[in-house]
Design an enzyme around this catalytic site. Structure first.
Site, PDB file in Angstrom:
ATOM      1  N   GLU A 193      -1.797  -6.510  35.636  1.00  0.00           N
ATOM      2  CA  GLU A 193      -2.572  -5.270  35.795  1.00  0.00           C
ATOM      3  C   GLU A 193      -1.715  -4.141  36.347  1.00  0.00           C
ATOM      4  OE1 GLU A 193      -5.300  -4.573  34.570  1.00  0.00           O
ATOM      5  OE2 GLU A 193      -6.109  -6.526  34.060  1.00  0.00           O
ATOM      6  N   GLN A 204      -0.253   2.664  32.936  1.00  0.00           N
ATOM      7  CA  GLN A 204       0.606   3.660  32.255  1.00  0.00           C
ATOM      8  C   GLN A 204       1.655   3.054  31.322  1.00  0.00           C
ATOM      9  OE1 GLN A 204       0.770   4.673  35.943  1.00  0.00           O
ATOM     10  NE2 GLN A 204      -0.487   6.470  35.825  1.00  0.00           N
ATOM     11  N   TYR A 244      -9.723  -0.369  40.702  1.00  0.00           N
ATOM     12  CA  TYR A 244      -9.661  -1.014  39.382  1.00  0.00           C
ATOM     13  C   TYR A 244      -8.966  -2.382  39.475  1.00  0.00           C
ATOM     14  CZ  TYR A 244      -7.837  -2.407  34.928  1.00  0.00           C
ATOM     15  OH  TYR A 244      -7.509  -3.171  33.848  1.00  0.00           O
ATOM     16  N   ASP A 261     -11.156   1.692  34.840  1.00  0.00           N
ATOM     17  CA  ASP A 261     -10.004   2.588  34.762  1.00  0.00           C
ATOM     18  C   ASP A 261     -10.303   3.690  33.743  1.00  0.00           C
ATOM     19  OD1 ASP A 261      -9.865   1.341  32.331  1.00  0.00           O
ATOM     20  OD2 ASP A 261      -7.763   0.746  32.496  1.00  0.00           O
ATOM     21  N   CYS A 310     -17.137  -0.960  15.737  1.00  0.00           N
ATOM     22  CA  CYS A 310     -17.565  -1.053  17.136  1.00  0.00           C
ATOM     23  C   CYS A 310     -18.845  -1.879  17.275  1.00  0.00           C
ATOM     24  CB  CYS A 310     -17.790   0.346  17.701  1.00  0.00           C
ATOM     25  SG  CYS A 310     -18.279   0.321  19.433  1.00  0.00           S
TER      26      CYS A 310
HETATM   27  S1  SF4 Z   1     -19.337   3.836  18.608  1.00  0.00           S
HETATM   28 FE1  SF4 Z   1     -17.367   4.849  18.576  1.00  0.00          FE
HETATM   29  S2  SF4 Z   1     -17.429   6.322  20.259  1.00  0.00           S
HETATM   30 FE2  SF4 Z   1     -19.113   4.862  20.570  1.00  0.00          FE
HETATM   31  S3  SF4 Z   1     -18.250   3.314  21.936  1.00  0.00           S
HETATM   32 FE3  SF4 Z   1     -17.981   2.572  19.830  1.00  0.00          FE
HETATM   33  S4  SF4 Z   1     -15.942   3.277  19.249  1.00  0.00           S
HETATM   34 FE4  SF4 Z   1     -16.526   4.427  21.078  1.00  0.00          FE
END
Ligand code: SF4
Length: 346
Positions: free
Chosen positions: A36, A41, A119, A137, A202
């Site tokens: 971690e 960075q 964090y 973070d 996602c």
């Molecule tokens: S839908 Fe897109 S903007 Fe929303 S959390 Fe998932 S990747 Fe991120």
């Protein structure tokens, strides 16, 4: 607010497959802590060889506590932000002195150690010890800002506290480590920082306000940064009889106590530089300009003019080392990499 169902979707996605990283194959708090700190960075791909090399030399807290300064600085060379490894070392000594060499399984005790912020304490507590603390973070703040369509600046401490509380409210107490790692994974691979997030991949797109409102291009919001100060330096690569002259930086401030190439904090043309070196008693045989270089720190930029300085006698006040020693034993900040390269090419 983050919807309650968020965690289940996130964990199901994480369980279905994620990146196999060396520090994810262990629950050893020392390894998790080290990873971690290194990952702050620095990109994952860049960290892996450093992580493995560090563990070979300092495999546990006791070994790190006993390591000398040049050893741990050398292991860190190229990662930058050297205060991180100095704090790791200090914290290892505290852990040995106060906790018998065992990293404490307690969020507040972790937080009290040098270099461990909220964090990192949350990451170690949750991943190594199963303690239900969030690890929030910049990546997690970005995900939360987009998910909830929050247009407040994520670098504002009040906003951070509020977002941390929102994450804590959906953190599953039976799998806090997996949840925190899943959040990091989502931020690193799907809800990415630069450019468009991969909303099509996602697992929580159906819960996401930025996705539905197409507001992700302006999220997260950050307070505009002040311009960095620019410092013009004249950096010297002093050579005598095959040796290279180095000096130590001051005890405090930027790159404290690191070895460096000697430098003047101003731009100097060759004639002016010769005059300055004469005043210092340097017996200059030859002065050759090197290609200019620039190094960007968080708050400051160094714009550097470089000179290869061949001397007839070793100048006082410098430590003279062979190129082999320079490579193997002395840790120099990456700011000097372009100039040191000249030695390799010679
Ligand atoms: S839908 Fe897109 S903007 Fe929303 S959390 Fe998932 S990747 Fe991120």
């Amino acid at each position: 607010m983050i919807p309650q169902s968020f965690s289940a979707y996130l964990l199901a996605w994480y369980d279905a497959g994620h990146r196999d990283l060396p520090w994810r194959r262990t629950r050893d708090p020392y390894c998790i802590w080290l990873s971690e700190i290194m990952l702050q960075q620095t990109r994952v791909e860049a960290v892996i060889p450093y992580y493995e090399r560090f563990l070979q030399t300092c495999p546990d807290v006791a070994a790190l506590a006993a390591a000398d300064e040049q050893t741990y600085l050398k292991l860190w060379e190229g990662l930058g932000y050297y205060s991180r490894v100095r704090n790791l070392h200090k914290a290892a000594q505290v852990i040995c002195d106060t906790y018998g060499g065992e990293i404490p399984a307690d969020h507040a005790a972790l937080l009290a150690l040098p270099g461990i912020g909220d964090y990192t304490a949350g990451a170690i507590a949750s991943i190594a010890f199963g303690i239900p603390e969030p690890a929030v973070d910049g990546n997690v703040l970005r995900v939360v800002a987009r998910l909830t369509g929050d247009e407040r600046p994520i670098d504002d401490s009040k906003v951070k506290r509020d977002m941390r509380a929102q994450v804590a409210a959906v953190l599953p107490h039976d799998r806090p480590g997996a949840f925190n790692q899943a959040m990091m994974e989502l931020g690193a691979t799907v809800c990415i920082p630069n450019g468009a997030p991969r909303c099509g991949d996602c697992p929580v797109a159906h819960l996401c306000r930025a996705f539905h409102e197409e507001s992700w291009p302006r999220l997260p919001v950050r307070t505009p940064k002040k311009a960095r100060a620019v410092v013009h330096r004249t950096v010297l690569l002093p050579r005598f009889d095959g040796l290279v002259g180095l000096r130590r930086r001051p005890e405090s401030g930027l790159l404290a106590r690191m070895w460096e190439l000697p430098a003047f904090e101003e731009p100097l043309e060759p004639d002016a530089l010769r005059a300055r070196l004469d005043e210092l008693g340097w017996q200059v045989d030859d002065l050759r300009s090197l290609r200019p270089a620039k190094h960007v720190f968080t708050h400051i930029e160094w714009h550097m003019t470089g000179y290869y300085v061949t001397l007839r006698a070793p100048a006082d006040g410098l430590t003279w080392v062979t190129p082999g020693q320079l490579r193997g034993e002395y840790a120099l900040p990456s700011a000097f990499r372009a100039f040191l390269q000249v030695i390799e090419e010679a």
